[in-house]
Motif scaffolding. Structure first.
Motif, PDB file in Angstrom:
ATOM      1  N   UNK A   1      53.905  29.202  69.264  1.00 33.55           N
ATOM      2  CA  UNK A   1      55.319  28.894  69.496  1.00 33.55           C
ATOM      3  C   UNK A   1      56.192  30.107  69.192  1.00 33.55           C
ATOM      4  N   UNK A   2      57.114  30.404  70.085  1.00 34.31           N
ATOM      5  CA  UNK A   2      57.958  31.579  69.931  1.00 34.31           C
ATOM      6  C   UNK A   2      58.769  31.547  68.642  1.00 34.31           C
ATOM      7  N   UNK A   3      59.296  30.361  68.288  1.00 34.68           N
ATOM      8  CA  UNK A   3      60.151  30.289  67.107  1.00 34.68           C
ATOM      9  C   UNK A   3      59.388  30.612  65.824  1.00 34.68           C
ATOM     10  N   UNK A   4      58.086  30.351  65.804  1.00 35.12           N
ATOM     11  CA  UNK A   4      57.271  30.646  64.630  1.00 35.12           C
ATOM     12  C   UNK A   4      57.165  32.153  64.414  1.00 35.12           C
ATOM     13  N   UNK A   5      57.159  32.903  65.505  1.00 34.02           N
ATOM     14  CA  UNK A   5      57.047  34.354  65.420  1.00 34.02           C
ATOM     15  C   UNK A   5      58.400  35.024  65.189  1.00 34.02           C
ATOM     16  N   UNK A   6      59.470  34.239  65.255  1.00 37.31           N
ATOM     17  CA  UNK A   6      60.805  34.805  65.073  1.00 37.31           C
ATOM     18  C   UNK A   6      61.457  34.400  63.757  1.00 37.31           C
ATOM     19  N   UNK A   7      60.872  33.415  63.042  1.00 37.69           N
ATOM     20  CA  UNK A   7      61.505  32.985  61.799  1.00 37.69           C
ATOM     21  C   UNK A   7      61.128  33.928  60.659  1.00 37.69           C
ATOM     22  N   UNK A   8      61.430  33.526  59.422  1.00 35.04           N
ATOM     23  CA  UNK A   8      61.259  34.449  58.300  1.00 35.04           C
ATOM     24  C   UNK A   8      59.879  34.425  57.664  1.00 35.04           C
TER      25      UNK A   8
ATOM     26  N   UNK B   1      55.910  35.479  57.346  1.00 35.51           N
ATOM     27  CA  UNK B   1      55.326  36.808  57.527  1.00 35.51           C
ATOM     28  C   UNK B   1      54.271  36.831  58.627  1.00 35.51           C
ATOM     29  N   UNK B   2      54.661  36.425  59.838  1.00 37.20           N
ATOM     30  CA  UNK B   2      53.777  36.582  60.988  1.00 37.20           C
ATOM     31  C   UNK B   2      53.735  38.066  61.337  1.00 37.20           C
ATOM     32  N   UNK B   3      52.549  38.609  61.474  1.00 37.06           N
ATOM     33  CA  UNK B   3      52.456  40.062  61.640  1.00 37.06           C
ATOM     34  C   UNK B   3      51.330  40.496  62.562  1.00 37.06           C
ATOM     35  N   UNK B   4      51.464  41.744  63.028  1.00 39.49           N
ATOM     36  CA  UNK B   4      50.367  42.468  63.643  1.00 39.49           C
ATOM     37  C   UNK B   4      49.695  43.218  62.504  1.00 39.49           C
ATOM     38  N   UNK B   5      48.586  42.701  62.037  1.00 36.99           N
ATOM     39  CA  UNK B   5      47.956  43.237  60.822  1.00 36.99           C
ATOM     40  C   UNK B   5      47.011  44.382  61.153  1.00 36.99           C
ATOM     41  N   UNK B   6      47.057  45.424  60.300  1.00 36.40           N
ATOM     42  CA  UNK B   6      46.120  46.540  60.417  1.00 36.40           C
ATOM     43  C   UNK B   6      45.296  46.707  59.140  1.00 36.40           C
ATOM     44  N   UNK B   7      45.673  45.979  58.079  1.00 34.02           N
ATOM     45  CA  UNK B   7      44.963  46.101  56.821  1.00 34.02           C
ATOM     46  C   UNK B   7      44.634  44.751  56.216  1.00 34.02           C
ATOM     47  N   UNK B   8      43.533  44.712  55.457  1.00 33.12           N
ATOM     48  CA  UNK B   8      43.076  43.490  54.808  1.00 33.12           C
ATOM     49  C   UNK B   8      42.550  43.844  53.419  1.00 33.12           C
ATOM     50  N   UNK B   9      43.177  43.299  52.411  1.00 29.33           N
ATOM     51  CA  UNK B   9      42.770  43.559  51.022  1.00 29.33           C
ATOM     52  C   UNK B   9      42.750  45.052  50.687  1.00 29.33           C
TER      53      UNK B   9
ATOM     54  N   UNK C   1      50.856  44.756  57.717  1.00 24.11           N
ATOM     55  CA  UNK C   1      51.136  44.833  59.137  1.00 24.11           C
ATOM     56  C   UNK C   1      52.619  44.878  59.466  1.00 24.11           C
ATOM     57  N   UNK C   2      52.909  44.866  60.746  1.00 22.56           N
ATOM     58  CA  UNK C   2      54.276  44.894  61.261  1.00 22.56           C
ATOM     59  C   UNK C   2      54.727  43.479  61.578  1.00 22.56           C
ATOM     60  N   UNK C   3      55.883  43.045  61.055  1.00 23.30           N
ATOM     61  CA  UNK C   3      56.375  41.709  61.397  1.00 23.30           C
ATOM     62  C   UNK C   3      56.560  41.575  62.910  1.00 23.30           C
ATOM     63  N   UNK C   4      56.014  40.528  63.477  1.00 24.44           N
ATOM     64  CA  UNK C   4      56.119  40.337  64.923  1.00 24.44           C
ATOM     65  C   UNK C   4      57.563  40.085  65.325  1.00 24.44           C
ATOM     66  N   UNK C   5      58.340  39.510  64.449  1.00 22.60           N
ATOM     67  CA  UNK C   5      59.751  39.258  64.780  1.00 22.60           C
ATOM     68  C   UNK C   5      60.485  40.568  65.093  1.00 22.60           C
ATOM     69  N   UNK C   6      60.097  41.664  64.420  1.00 26.67           N
ATOM     70  CA  UNK C   6      60.738  42.952  64.689  1.00 26.67           C
ATOM     71  C   UNK C   6      60.383  43.451  66.089  1.00 26.67           C
ATOM     72  N   UNK C   7      59.178  43.222  66.484  1.00 31.42           N
ATOM     73  CA  UNK C   7      58.743  43.620  67.827  1.00 31.42           C
ATOM     74  C   UNK C   7      59.463  42.794  68.892  1.00 31.42           C
ATOM     75  N   UNK C   8      59.610  41.487  68.621  1.00 27.03           N
ATOM     76  CA  UNK C   8      60.295  40.613  69.573  1.00 27.03           C
ATOM     77  C   UNK C   8      61.783  40.934  69.661  1.00 27.03           C
ATOM     78  N   UNK C   9      62.355  41.417  68.583  1.00 23.46           N
ATOM     79  CA  UNK C   9      63.764  41.831  68.646  1.00 23.46           C
ATOM     80  C   UNK C   9      63.948  42.970  69.642  1.00 23.46           C
TER      81      UNK C   9
END
Length: 525
Positions: free
Chosen positions: A343-350, A352-360, A311-319
């Motif tokens: 929590x906002x800080x959880x989605x901005x730290x390092x 791998x919080x993501x918008x996932x499109x794939x699983x296994x 997926x896409x890291x959510x931190x990149x979207x928030x940037x």
């Protein structure tokens, strides 16, 4: 059988049967017509979803603890029994006093319509299936009850009497049962036709199967060879999609066409952002193994799973959105109305919080959020793992409440350090001698550094840890016990990477997750 036949001669019993047939018509006709509308417009789905919305935390927790991932099936069984009883009551009421029975049917129709139009993403027009079904059910109830009235006025009699009275209405119990049987058959055909038509009109499953995921810009780290516990029978380290737990509020799995999916990022941001599925496919995606855990998981429970996500890291979207000063939370919302407060800080730290499109290595399964869901290491799913996500609002905890927060659960939900015994099972009988013990432990974002086993009230002894893939995944362990005959208790506890030892203090899942040591009783022979 004789008692049953006697019961069927009672007019009230026949009236109850008429009510059941009418209810079947309401639901089946609505199912058929609903094939041309959103799936959430069908009566059973709308009523069930409304019930879930008003379910108190203790009842939801009881359902999950009792039925596990079969909680939705249990809900449908309960709804079916309730509808059966109400249908019987309305049938008897209509037989004795038509106005009262008709009013009851119309009232129930109004309740279903209210349930439909208040669902997220449902238009007023989506009430049409319920309205058509209610009218059809009312007409059938009138037809069947009228036959019972005629049966009461002109009881069954020999054929020669009927021949001498040609003006006598053609009515009998046999005719009533024939009409009821035809009604039931028609209802079954309508319901089946509605399901087949819905399946034919929806091509989401086929589109998912044909979707080819892009290669990640950052592939997942190589998994060490020794991640699996040495104890036979322990859960596979990587959870197959078909075995991954599913706990959510969606009775009908939302079917979203990837080409039509769009995510809106708004609220306390300098720049509103909109994202399409194609934008995700074209982005620099990451791949990561992450263990997810449900807050409803009891001590030793199985509502946890480990998978490889793309997926896409959510931190990149928030940037891109640039949250403003004072924002401290992101309220994520699913297409079915569910929301989670992260929590906002959880989605901005390092992490791998993501918008996932794939699983296994495959597109997300429909029931696990296709086309897009959130995956956030370290937080229970009720505050982070929004499936079918379509909206991210940057806001404040003081200003907005999420779905389960409104129902008494905590706002943040960090995952607690936990270990469980998987082999042997509780109440198992094992032979004396060397007995293998094994299981899994997790403390996402902190990792597991030690697992200890206690037999009865003896000393805590360190287990053998399997290799660690990352701090965001669970870690398995094994232990060999020199077992003596008799009943014994096996306990387990874990220590995480921050030095925190799993607490012995028992806590229920509400409001922020269960805690305590699992104790497994076995008999050694």
């Amino acid at each position: 059988m004789k008692k049953l036949m006697t019961w069927l001669r009672v007019p009230a019993a026949l009236a109850a049967l008429a009510g059941v047939a009418a209810a079947a018509v309401v639901l089946s006709v609505a199912e058929l017509v609903g094939a041309f509308f959103t799936a959430r417009a069908t009566p059973l789905i709308a009523l069930g979803s409304t019930f879930i919305d008003f379910t108190p935390p203790w009842l939801k927790d009881f359902a999950v603890a009792t039925f596990g991932t079969n909680d939705k099936a249990a809900l449908f069984v309960g709804m079916g029994l309730t509808i059966l009883v109400l249908a019987c009551v309305l049938g008897v009421a209509a037989y004795r006093r038509w106005a009262l029975g008709a009013a009851g049917v119309l009232f129930m129709g109004a309740v279903i319509v209210a349930s439909v139009v208040t669902r997220a993403g449902v238009r007023p027009l989506d009430a049409v299936p319920t309205l058509v079904g209610t009218v059809a059910g009312l007409a059938v109830l009138r037809l069947l009850v009228s036959r019972l009235w005629r049966l009461l006025a002109f009881p069954d009699s020999p054929a020669d009497v009927a021949a001498r009275e040609p003006e006598r209405p053609a009515t009998s119990r046999r005719a009533f049962f024939a009409a009821t049987g035809l009604t039931a058959a028609a209802a079954g055909i309508a319901a089946t036709g509605g399901r087949l038509l819905s399946a034919a009109r929806s091509n989401v499953a086929q589109a998912r199967e044909s979707l080819r995921l892009p290669a990640p810009a950052r592939p997942a780290a190589a998994v060490p060879a020794g991640v699996q516990s040495a104890t036979p029978g322990v859960t596979p380290w990587l959870t197959p999609g078909k075995d991954f737990y599913r706990i959510d509020t969606a009775l009908s799995v939302p079917e979203i066409k990837a080409k039509e999916w769009e995510l809106r990022v708004h609220g306390l941001v300098e720049q509103e952002v909109r994202l399409t599925f194609q934008d995700l496919l074209d982005a620099d995606l990451i791949e990561s193994h992450v263990t997810l855990t449900c807050v409803s998981n009891p001590v030793g429970g199985n509502l946890a799973g480990n998978a490889k996500w793309l997926g896409l890291p959510i931190r990149e979207l928030l940037k891109r959105a640039r949250p403003t000063a004072g924002a401290d939370m992101v309220l994520s919302t699913s297409i079915d109305g569910f929301s989670a407060s992260t929590p906002l800080e959880v989605l901005q730290d390092d992490r791998d919080a993501m918008l996932a499109i794939g699983m296994n290595g495959e597109p997300l399964p429909l029931e696990h959020g296709y086309p897009v869901r959130m995956v956030v290491p370290g937080l229970y799913g009720f505050v982070s793992a929004t499936k079918w996500v379509v909206d991210l609002e940057v806001t404040r905890f003081a200003d907005s409440k999420a779905y389960w927060t409104q129902r008494g659960w905590s706002e943040r939900g960090p995952i607690k350090t936990m270990a469980r015994v998987e082999v042997p099972k509780s109440f198992a009988t094992v032979p004396a001698g060397k007995v293998p013990i094994g299981g899994t432990a997790w403390a996402q974002t902190r990792g597991i550094t030690k697992v200890e086993v206690q037999i009865d009230e003896g000393d805590w002894t360190a287990a053998v840890l399997s290799d660690e893939a990352s701090v965001d995944t669970w870690r398995q362990w094994s232990f060999t016990w020199d077992a003596k005959p008799g009943p014994h208790y096996i306990k387990v506890r874990a220590t995480d990477g921050s030095g925190g030892v799993q607490t012995e203090k028992r806590a229920d899942p509400v409001p922020d997750g269960a805690s305590g040591w699992q104790s497994v009783m076995v008999t050694v022979e």
